[in-house]
Scaffold this motif. Structure first.
Motif, PDB file in Angstrom:
ATOM      1  N   THR A  25     -51.294  16.739  34.818  1.00  0.00           N
ATOM      2  CA  THR A  25     -50.568  15.495  34.595  1.00  0.00           C
ATOM      3  C   THR A  25     -51.367  14.302  35.087  1.00  0.00           C
ATOM      4  O   THR A  25     -52.252  14.426  35.932  1.00  0.00           O
ATOM      5  N   SER A  26     -51.040  13.139  34.544  1.00  0.00           N
ATOM      6  CA  SER A  26     -51.620  11.891  35.024  1.00  0.00           C
ATOM      7  C   SER A  26     -50.589  10.792  34.808  1.00  0.00           C
ATOM      8  O   SER A  26     -49.649  10.957  34.023  1.00  0.00           O
ATOM      9  N   ALA A  27     -50.749   9.682  35.505  1.00  0.00           N
ATOM     10  CA  ALA A  27     -49.738   8.630  35.429  1.00  0.00           C
ATOM     11  C   ALA A  27     -50.357   7.254  35.603  1.00  0.00           C
ATOM     12  O   ALA A  27     -51.377   7.082  36.271  1.00  0.00           O
ATOM     13  N   LEU A  28     -49.689   6.290  34.981  1.00  0.00           N
ATOM     14  CA  LEU A  28     -50.024   4.878  35.151  1.00  0.00           C
ATOM     15  C   LEU A  28     -48.736   4.156  35.528  1.00  0.00           C
ATOM     16  O   LEU A  28     -47.728   4.270  34.823  1.00  0.00           O
ATOM     17  N   ILE A  29     -48.765   3.438  36.640  1.00  0.00           N
ATOM     18  CA  ILE A  29     -47.601   2.686  37.099  1.00  0.00           C
ATOM     19  C   ILE A  29     -47.963   1.204  37.100  1.00  0.00           C
ATOM     20  O   ILE A  29     -48.982   0.803  37.662  1.00  0.00           O
ATOM     21  N   VAL A  30     -47.131   0.410  36.457  1.00  0.00           N
ATOM     22  CA  VAL A  30     -47.318  -1.036  36.454  1.00  0.00           C
ATOM     23  C   VAL A  30     -46.144  -1.662  37.197  1.00  0.00           C
ATOM     24  O   VAL A  30     -44.983  -1.408  36.853  1.00  0.00           O
ATOM     25  N   THR A  31     -46.440  -2.444  38.231  1.00  0.00           N
ATOM     26  CA  THR A  31     -45.414  -3.136  38.995  1.00  0.00           C
ATOM     27  C   THR A  31     -45.630  -4.645  38.898  1.00  0.00           C
ATOM     28  O   THR A  31     -46.680  -5.102  38.428  1.00  0.00           O
ATOM     29  N   LEU A  32     -44.636  -5.391  39.317  1.00  0.00           N
ATOM     30  CA  LEU A  32     -44.758  -6.841  39.342  1.00  0.00           C
ATOM     31  C   LEU A  32     -44.881  -7.323  40.781  1.00  0.00           C
ATOM     32  O   LEU A  32     -44.071  -6.968  41.637  1.00  0.00           O
ATOM     33  N   SER A  40     -42.984  -0.045  35.299  1.00  0.00           N
ATOM     34  CA  SER A  40     -43.115   0.766  34.099  1.00  0.00           C
ATOM     35  C   SER A  40     -43.981   1.963  34.472  1.00  0.00           C
ATOM     36  O   SER A  40     -45.078   1.796  35.005  1.00  0.00           O
ATOM     37  N   VAL A  41     -43.467   3.168  34.217  1.00  0.00           N
ATOM     38  CA  VAL A  41     -44.180   4.391  34.582  1.00  0.00           C
ATOM     39  C   VAL A  41     -44.487   5.182  33.321  1.00  0.00           C
ATOM     40  O   VAL A  41     -43.576   5.532  32.568  1.00  0.00           O
ATOM     41  N   THR A  42     -45.758   5.469  33.096  1.00  0.00           N
ATOM     42  CA  THR A  42     -46.171   6.291  31.961  1.00  0.00           C
ATOM     43  C   THR A  42     -46.814   7.561  32.485  1.00  0.00           C
ATOM     44  O   THR A  42     -47.732   7.501  33.313  1.00  0.00           O
ATOM     45  N   VAL A  43     -46.332   8.703  32.013  1.00  0.00           N
ATOM     46  CA  VAL A  43     -46.859   9.994  32.449  1.00  0.00           C
ATOM     47  C   VAL A  43     -47.358  10.768  31.235  1.00  0.00           C
ATOM     48  O   VAL A  43     -46.689  10.831  30.194  1.00  0.00           O
TER      49      VAL A  43
END
Length: 330
Positions: A306-313, A270-273
């Motif tokens: 810009t900034s981002a949060l990436i959630v991986t499993l 899930s990528v949030t920018v």
């Protein structure tokens, strides 16, 4: 159009305005579009919301890849004709931005993936992988390098035959930006527009620092927010496979396509920018999804504002990767 009004007094006791909160919702671009705004009277709120929804409707007729009569699809129908086709200001702006992001991401974001997207829509319906022959044929029609845009004359040429543009990774962000602009023309700047998860916010609610926005968890799409951020005058977009995916022969494929392979992404993420506007956050969220954690965060770190949060499993457990500027959890 539904409307809900909630009274909110200004935090400043000397302020003459009495603010009301209004909420509206309509189906636009095939998705529920929700608008929350603050205004001092019903008429101002209604007129602003009506103008915003009208802009959504107008842009859907231009940017849709589902409507064969849209301006976008009429352009695609002339692919390979060796003709320069005049386009509207809106389509020109979206294509300009798209090509800029494509060049910056080496094609990780590419609006010419339409032939591949069409194959994977069919795959999701039939729960059957595209054939190798079909993938080869579709990939031959893909490549942002084959879109020639003359910004000065507002003309576009699609060089390859059978090219099909898909603006699904950028159109909602641009349209939300435009809708907020229409609301400001009607005297409403304290507003939030949620276009199916692509969110654009203007000035904050009265007495607040910004709009508090919840981020959905990766594994439970209907679960409570896993994190909150507070934003004003910004865009925030999340890209991932929580809602759109298909499982075939035990493998999960995202609706997000990697043009290099022709396949939907298989790694859960899930990528949030967050960016200054919706068009930027929307496009970069799609691009970072394809690039992955390392290259995606590198792109964000060198993209101003810009900034981002990436959630991986990893072993079925969520792992969070954040850029330096991403807001701390509230």
């Amino acid at each position: 159009m539904t409307l809900l009004c909630v009274l909110l007094l200004s935090a400043n006791p000397n302020a003459p305005e009495t603010w009301h909160r209004y909420e509206f919702q309509r189906i636009r671009m095939g998705i529920p579009v929700k608008i929350s705004l603050y205004a001092t009277d019903d008429d101002t709120a209604k007129h602003a919301a009506q103008a915003a929804f009208a802009r959504f409707k107008q842009l859907d007729r231009i940017l849709s890849d589902y409507d064969p009569d849209s301006e976008l699809m009429q352009l695609c129908a002339r692919a390979g004709s060796d003709r320069d086709i005049p386009v509207s200001q809106d389509l020109k702006v979206v294509l300009e931005h798209s090509l800029r992001v494509s060049r910056k991401t080496d094609g990780a974001f590419d609006v010419t993936v339409g032939p591949l997207v069409k194959l994977w829509r069919k795959a999701r319906r039939k729960r059957q992988l595209p054939t190798a022959e079909a993938l080869t044929e579709a990939r031959a029609a893909v490549g942002y390098e084959s879109v020639v845009l003359d910004a000065q004359s507002s003309k576009v040429r699609l060089i390859k035959p059978n090219m099909r543009l898909d603006l699904g990774g950028i159109a909602k962000g641009y349209t939300a930006d435009q809708a907020l602009g229409e609301m400001k023309k009607h005297g409403v700047s304290r507003a939030l527009i949620d276009a199916g998860g692509d969110i654009v916010v203007g000035d904050p609610p009265p007495g607040k620092d910004g709009w508090r926005i919840g981020m959905a968890p990766l594994q439970k799409r209907d679960g409570p927010p896993s994190r909150f951020v507070t934003l004003k005058n910004a865009g925030i977009a999340t890209s991932g496979d929580a809602w759109q995916f298909v499982e075939i022969d035990g493998q999960r494929y995202s609706h997000i396509i990697d043009r290099q392979t022709g396949y939907g992404l298989t790694e859960r993420s899930s990528v949030t920018v967050i960016a200054a506007d919706g068009i930027t956050s929307d496009a970069l969220a799609s691009a970072v999804s394809v690039l992955g954690v390392e290259r995606g965060l590198a792109l964000i770190e060198k993209t101003c504002g810009t900034s981002a949060l990436i959630v991986t499993l990893e072993e079925d457990q969520p792992v969070v990767h954040a850029s330096k500027a991403f807001p701390a959890d509230e």
